[in-house]
Design an enzyme around this catalytic site. Sequence first.
Site: not given
Ligand code: MN
Length: 746
Positions: A52, A76, A80-81, A143, A263
């Site tokens: 990812h 990124h 957070e993770d 992201d 169109d």
């Molecule tokens: Mn992400």
Amino acid sequence: MDPILERYHALEEKVGVYTPNLDTKLLFDAFTFADSAHKGQLRKSGEPYIIHPLAVAEIVADLELDVDSVIAALLHDCIEDTQATHQDIAKKFGEPVAALVEGVTKLTRVQWTSKEEEQSENLRKMFMAMAQDIRVILIKVCDRLHNMRTMEYQSPRKQREKSLETMEIYAPIAHRLGMQKLKWELEDLSLRYLDPVGYKEIEDQLAERSSAHEEFLASIQHRIQQRLSQEGIHCTVYGRVKHIYSIYRKMYAQNKTLDEIFDLYAFRVIVDDIPECYNVLGCIHDMFKPVLGRFKDYIGTPKPNMYQSLHTTVIGREGIPFEVQIRTWEMHQTAEYGVAAHWKYKQGLANKKLGTEADFEWVRKLLENQQDTDAEEFVRTLKVDMFADEVFVFTPNGDVVNLPAGATPIDFAYNIHSAVGNTMVGARVNGRMVPYDTQLQNGDIVEVITSKAAKGPSRDWLQICKSNEARNKIRQWFKKERREENIVTGRAAFEAELKHVKIPLSAVTAEEVLPHILRKVRLGTLDELYAAIGYGGTTAAKAVARVKDELLRLGRLQAEKAAAAAKTTAESVIVPGMSPTVDPVQLKGSNKHNDSGIIVEGLGNCLVKFAKCCTPVPGDPVIGFITRGYGVSVHRADCPNAAPDKRKPEEADRWVKVSWVDSSLPNYKTAVEVSAKDRDGLTLDIAMALSAAKVKVTALSARSLPDGHAAINIVAEVKNKDELNFVINKLNNIQGVYYVARASGK
Ligand code: MN
């Protein structure tokens, strides 16, 4: 080779193409840092997680953003993770990269969907405000794009949630930043989960006819290409079917089937310079029949997001209308990548740092070109971001509340409702109890704890809060809640002030006066006036000054009336604040009784009257005159009419000695004349002085004299000379009065 490592090398190559002197070691370090940090984590698809961030970095590199952005994209999700911290990243890759990652992390932590439609714009604003650096937004959009591309592995609920968020927040932001390509893809991916049936219908129909479409596109493309080559125009031409979401919107907005969409096809002709654009336009209109009213010159008048192109719709031999967009390569870059394209060009120009004030300046200019109000709002938001005069926070329900920068939980509480602020006993920010003076940050979730037992706001809050709204509501509370208290203190202050300026309260509260006073101070009742003084809305001194002004005005009015009336009737005037039941007075015939308090020497109990020329009172030296038929007339000894040289020789016998004794008469009427400099309120001051001295006034008349002076005649009842002197003394103390005389002679 390991397919992931292979993918990394492809990325490195991609970045290297547009980055001279790329530090490949640093980029590789970022990759391995992320790879080991995410070690063991899997995507919903079952792939290793590093896929990812790698994919996001690829999209960022497609936009040709700077290396810091690519590294930040790789990292990124680390804060957070994973176990990695801001400090770890700053140490290895520098503070700018850490700040970008931190910015993306902050945006990741917020749930951007809202139940209320009208909240979307606020959410977009908050999104922008939180990002601070526009590269954070771009990375976050990339992201989201990758997450949307791989959304099939998520639960249906998550699919809908994320798709809604993408449609409400990410696609409009991509649009406003001019990134059409990302916007279209985000919209189509979202639509797939938001209206799977509608999406599939269009997709299937397009697929069904795809060979026909391909054929048509190829044929037109070829014809245009050929013609332009003949003309010697160097160009690139390609055609496409418009993206699904735009077809979807047209079908629903115009209630048409796919066949009826005007169109469906769009062709692009990309040339080297602007004159060529117009040459191409001429050729196209020569080859195909233009549809009236469909030509738009966005080169002369760029779209709000800086988009430039010539647009025209034409119909070929097949009878199928299609759109042709003509632009230069530079316009094409801007159309596809918007703000991101700017970075691309900038990098070629100078080795300037990104995310600086100058960049924002460019973005601001870009957005200031936008004309629709929606965009104006957006410009304002972007400025908010840059000048930081606003802060956006969430309620626990996910509603956005917009407050001035530096706002505290107090501002938040009063923004929700004054009742919330007034019963606040504590506040939580992001789940933690905080002091009231905590400054709220963008994206904070703020919760106010209230209690019915709350004692209300504290005066300190006025210093702590930032918004006028909160300040006003707190003041309002003090005004209302402390009313009784305010009335008591206000009344005391008011009465003290009245005393100070020697106005009796009764002069204010008199029924014919009070309404005027209240009108003057613009309040409904006397209590309201007291409350206003008590609360500090006004001061006693100010209120009394107004009261005085009004009393003077009323007095002047009365004096004028009296002056007018005096011409025709007995001079008598009722002054505000005085007893309203005074009668016009006739001195003649008063005190006719033998219990007049006068003993006439040698005459015993005879008829006595008091001379109207000098109106004697007990204590005055007096002398009597035996009249012909009217008893004894009592004059003051100093009355000019009783002066010895005025006494006629033949009447010498008639002058008799008289003296005062206790009488049954409580009061004696006497007249005084006040001479004064004429001024507003003079009569009133006199009336009030008499009232204050507790003298019963039976008549009072004032007249203005032509030379700026005034004469006021007063008839009052007094016990004796002492009291009269007291009254005269009072009158003498009134401003402008220069003479007070007992009536005498004439
Ligand atoms: Mn992400």
